[in-house]
Design an enzyme around this catalytic site. Structure first.
Site, PDB file in Angstrom:
ATOM      1  N   ASP A 186      79.319  -2.529  -5.272  1.00  0.00           N
ATOM      2  CA  ASP A 186      79.760  -2.239  -3.720  1.00  0.00           C
ATOM      3  C   ASP A 186      79.446  -1.342  -3.403  1.00  0.00           C
ATOM      4  O   ASP A 186      80.307  -0.827  -2.369  1.00  0.00           O
ATOM      5  CB  ASP A 186      80.558  -2.741  -2.869  1.00  0.00           C
ATOM      6  CG  ASP A 186      81.882  -2.718  -3.744  1.00  0.00           C
ATOM      7  OD1 ASP A 186      81.782  -1.917  -4.654  1.00  0.00           O
ATOM      8  OD2 ASP A 186      83.022  -2.869  -3.579  1.00  0.00           O
ATOM      9  N   ASP A 196      81.262  -5.650  -8.958  1.00  0.00           N
ATOM     10  CA  ASP A 196      80.668  -6.360  -7.194  1.00  0.00           C
ATOM     11  C   ASP A 196      79.656  -5.585  -6.516  1.00  0.00           C
ATOM     12  O   ASP A 196      79.330  -6.170  -5.780  1.00  0.00           O
ATOM     13  CB  ASP A 196      82.251  -5.684  -6.223  1.00  0.00           C
ATOM     14  CG  ASP A 196      83.191  -5.920  -6.404  1.00  0.00           C
ATOM     15  OD1 ASP A 196      83.540  -6.759  -8.081  1.00  0.00           O
ATOM     16  OD2 ASP A 196      84.499  -5.324  -6.987  1.00  0.00           O
ATOM     17  N   ARG A 213      84.387  -9.042  -4.141  1.00  0.00           N
ATOM     18  CA  ARG A 213      85.573  -7.535  -3.416  1.00  0.00           C
ATOM     19  C   ARG A 213      85.092  -8.159  -2.011  1.00  0.00           C
ATOM     20  O   ARG A 213      85.019 -10.105  -1.444  1.00  0.00           O
ATOM     21  CB  ARG A 213      86.130  -6.878  -3.427  1.00  0.00           C
ATOM     22  CG  ARG A 213      86.672  -6.443  -4.931  1.00  0.00           C
ATOM     23  CD  ARG A 213      87.827  -5.619  -4.589  1.00  0.00           C
ATOM     24  NE  ARG A 213      88.743  -5.281  -3.532  1.00  0.00           N
ATOM     25  CZ  ARG A 213      89.884  -5.827  -3.353  1.00  0.00           C
ATOM     26  NH1 ARG A 213      90.181  -6.267  -4.758  1.00  0.00           N
ATOM     27  NH2 ARG A 213      90.850  -5.860  -3.263  1.00  0.00           N
ATOM     28  N   ARG A 245      99.347   9.172  -6.002  1.00  0.00           N
ATOM     29  CA  ARG A 245     100.027   7.902  -5.879  1.00  0.00           C
ATOM     30  C   ARG A 245     100.625   7.466  -7.159  1.00  0.00           C
ATOM     31  O   ARG A 245     100.677   6.563  -7.542  1.00  0.00           O
ATOM     32  CB  ARG A 245      99.490   7.550  -4.581  1.00  0.00           C
ATOM     33  CG  ARG A 245      99.455   7.695  -3.592  1.00  0.00           C
ATOM     34  CD  ARG A 245      98.833   6.888  -2.932  1.00  0.00           C
ATOM     35  NE  ARG A 245      99.336   5.487  -2.561  1.00  0.00           N
ATOM     36  CZ  ARG A 245      98.962   4.516  -2.239  1.00  0.00           C
ATOM     37  NH1 ARG A 245      97.281   4.062  -1.957  1.00  0.00           N
ATOM     38  NH2 ARG A 245      99.310   3.902  -2.262  1.00  0.00           N
ATOM     39  N   ASP A 293      85.317   1.922  -6.485  1.00  0.00           N
ATOM     40  CA  ASP A 293      85.307   3.053  -5.645  1.00  0.00           C
ATOM     41  C   ASP A 293      86.796   3.638  -5.588  1.00  0.00           C
ATOM     42  O   ASP A 293      86.724   4.449  -5.628  1.00  0.00           O
ATOM     43  CB  ASP A 293      85.156   2.152  -3.598  1.00  0.00           C
ATOM     44  CG  ASP A 293      86.220   1.214  -4.032  1.00  0.00           C
ATOM     45  OD1 ASP A 293      86.778   0.631  -5.133  1.00  0.00           O
ATOM     46  OD2 ASP A 293      85.763   0.092  -2.864  1.00  0.00           O
ATOM     47  N   THR A 344      80.931  -1.225 -11.157  1.00  0.00           N
ATOM     48  CA  THR A 344      82.258  -2.455 -10.606  1.00  0.00           C
ATOM     49  C   THR A 344      80.986  -4.066 -10.512  1.00  0.00           C
ATOM     50  O   THR A 344      80.074  -3.057 -10.824  1.00  0.00           O
ATOM     51  CB  THR A 344      82.453  -2.341  -9.625  1.00  0.00           C
ATOM     52  OG1 THR A 344      82.694  -3.341  -8.889  1.00  0.00           O
ATOM     53  CG2 THR A 344      81.123  -1.179  -8.542  1.00  0.00           C
TER      54      THR A 344
HETATM   55  O1  F6P Z   1      86.117  -4.580  -8.157  1.00  0.00           O
HETATM   56  C1  F6P Z   1      86.233  -6.005  -8.891  1.00  0.00           C
HETATM   57  C2  F6P Z   1      87.425  -6.863  -9.479  1.00  0.00           C
HETATM   58  O2  F6P Z   1      87.156  -7.877 -10.527  1.00  0.00           O
HETATM   59  C3  F6P Z   1      86.808  -7.686  -7.766  1.00  0.00           C
HETATM   60  O3  F6P Z   1      86.135  -9.099  -8.322  1.00  0.00           O
HETATM   61  C4  F6P Z   1      88.211  -8.460  -8.015  1.00  0.00           C
HETATM   62  O4  F6P Z   1      89.123  -8.626  -6.098  1.00  0.00           O
HETATM   63  C5  F6P Z   1      88.661  -7.378  -8.429  1.00  0.00           C
HETATM   64  O5  F6P Z   1      88.494  -6.432  -9.347  1.00  0.00           O
HETATM   65  C6  F6P Z   1      89.884  -7.989  -9.331  1.00  0.00           C
HETATM   66  O6  F6P Z   1      91.309  -7.013  -9.886  1.00  0.00           O
HETATM   67  P1  F6P Z   1      92.360  -7.338 -10.897  1.00  0.00           P
HETATM   68  O7  F6P Z   1      92.186  -6.904 -11.929  1.00  0.00           O
HETATM   69  O8  F6P Z   1      93.377  -6.393 -10.431  1.00  0.00           O
HETATM   70  O9  F6P Z   1      93.314  -8.904 -10.495  1.00  0.00           O
END
Ligand code: F6P
Length: 356
Positions: free
Chosen positions: A142, A140, A184, A78, A115, A138
């Site tokens: 998760d 997170d 997240r 995509r 993910d 990550t």
């Molecule tokens: O997945 C890692 C993360 O830092 C999350 O904790 C957060 O919600 C997101 O990425 C923020 O992403 P971006 O840098 O695109 O704002």
């Protein structure tokens, strides 16, 4: 053998350690390595593929970020190509990517990702026959199938340091401070940093909160002579019957829960309440020793998986050893904080309110 390494999606401390681990383990086997710049962009002619030799990975273990660059908008299935009338247009460029992979005579891809990037890697493996192994990245924490992702420990350390620092000013001014952390839809960062940083209230996505309960805890502290409180809120935390706060609903960018919680606390308790949103600070800086070691070990383990021909799998930490798990199995269910975990029980035993 020629190995390609990609680092797509949000960065995480420890990425460079994984790159170094994978490159040195490849060179050790007499294999060649290249790095794909900006996620998968380097294979789509938007950037480039760079050679990764011993020199390229010298002195990078302790560095945050990624020497290969990254992007969150890098899905070859995509691919955002142009804008027409303000709307973004997406195009499937996965066949171009496969063609570039073949032209460059790459034998295997190490996809270091969370993910989102691992899902793309999985599709490249299943639908396009690209020999892929994954490394879970990550802050997170998760991703399923592994006890830890690299980057998480550093993010928790950063959040804990911040909570520690906020304590003294909150106490001096007799304020409530609401610290918003990332994660997240998982509460790992909030729970771990909140417990380590002696928060009074921790709000996580796994436990919808009741503001009356949060304020009850703050009032109880007042009665006990504790005229300040620290609330740690995961960005994905939501009130009972409510929805998660989003800054940008189109890209599902989370954020804003701290302001909402703080406004309610101030209105309900009359106590001055301020917020601190840690944001991308949690993704930056030098990785902790744990994340450096995890990164180096993950990188080397990914090369061992390739040597064994175990494609479609992701390296996984299963203490005391390293294992692997099918990428689709790891991604089947996001890893959330189990409500019956000892960490939740510990928080409650320490008298920390989880807002329920
Ligand atoms: O997945 C890692 C993360 O830092 C999350 O904790 C957060 O919600 C997101 O990425 C923020 O992403 P971006 O840098 O695109 O704002």
């Amino acid at each position: 053998m020629k190995i390609a390494i990609s680092t797509g999606g949000g960065d995480a401390p420890g990425l460079n350690a994984v790159i170094r681990g994978a490159v040195l383990a490849s060179l050790h086997r007499g294999w060649e390595c290249v790095g794909i710049r900006r996620g998968y962009g380097g294979l789509l002619g938007e950037d480039r593929v760079v050679p990764l030799d011993a020199n390229a990975v010298r002195g990078i273990t302790h560095l945050g970020g990624t020497i290969l660059g990254t992007t969150n908008r890098g899905d070859p299935f995509r691919w955002p190509t142009s804008r027409s009338g303000g709307a973004s247009v997406e195009r499937d460029r996965s066949d171009e990517l496969v063609a570039a992979f073949r032209t460059l005579e790459i034998d295997a891809l190490i996809a270091i990702g969370g993910d989102g990037s691992l899902r793309i890697a999985q599709r490249l493996f299943r639908e396009k026959g690209i020999p892929v192994v994954g490394v879970p990245k990550t802050i997170d924490n998760d991703v399923g199938g592994t006890v830890a992702t690299f980057g998480f420990d550093t993010a928790v350390q950063t959040a804990t340091d911040a909570i520690d620092k906020v304590h003294s000013t909150a106490e001096s001014h007799e304020r409530v401070m609401v610290v918003e952390v990332m994660g997240r839809y998982a509460g790992w960062i909030a729970l771990h940093s909140g417990i380590a940083g002696s928060a009074d209230v921790i709000l996580i996505p796994e436990i919808p909160f009741d503001l009356a309960k949060v304020c009850e805890k703050i009032r109880r502290r007042e009665v006990e002579g504790r005229h300040f409180s620290i609330v740690v809120a995961a960005e994905g935390a939501a009130p009972k019957g409510g929805t998660v706060s989003l800054i940008d609903p189109v890209h599902e960018r989370l954020g804003g829960v701290a302001d909402k919680v703080a406004n309610s606390i101030e209105a309900m308790t009359g106590k001055e309440t301020r917020t601190l949103v840690l944001g991308h600070l949690q993704r930056g800086g030098s990785p902790t020793t744990f994340d450096r070691l995890l990164g180096l070990r993950f990188g080397a383990a990914a090369v061992r998986l390739i040597a064994e021909g175990k494609f479609g799998n992701m390296v996984a930490l299963r203490p005391p050893t390293f294992d692997f798990v099918a990428i689709d199995e790891a991604l089947a269910t996001p890893k959330r904080v189990p409500l019956d975990s000892d960490t939740i029980a510990t928080a409650r035993d320490l008298g920390i309110s989880l807002g329920d």
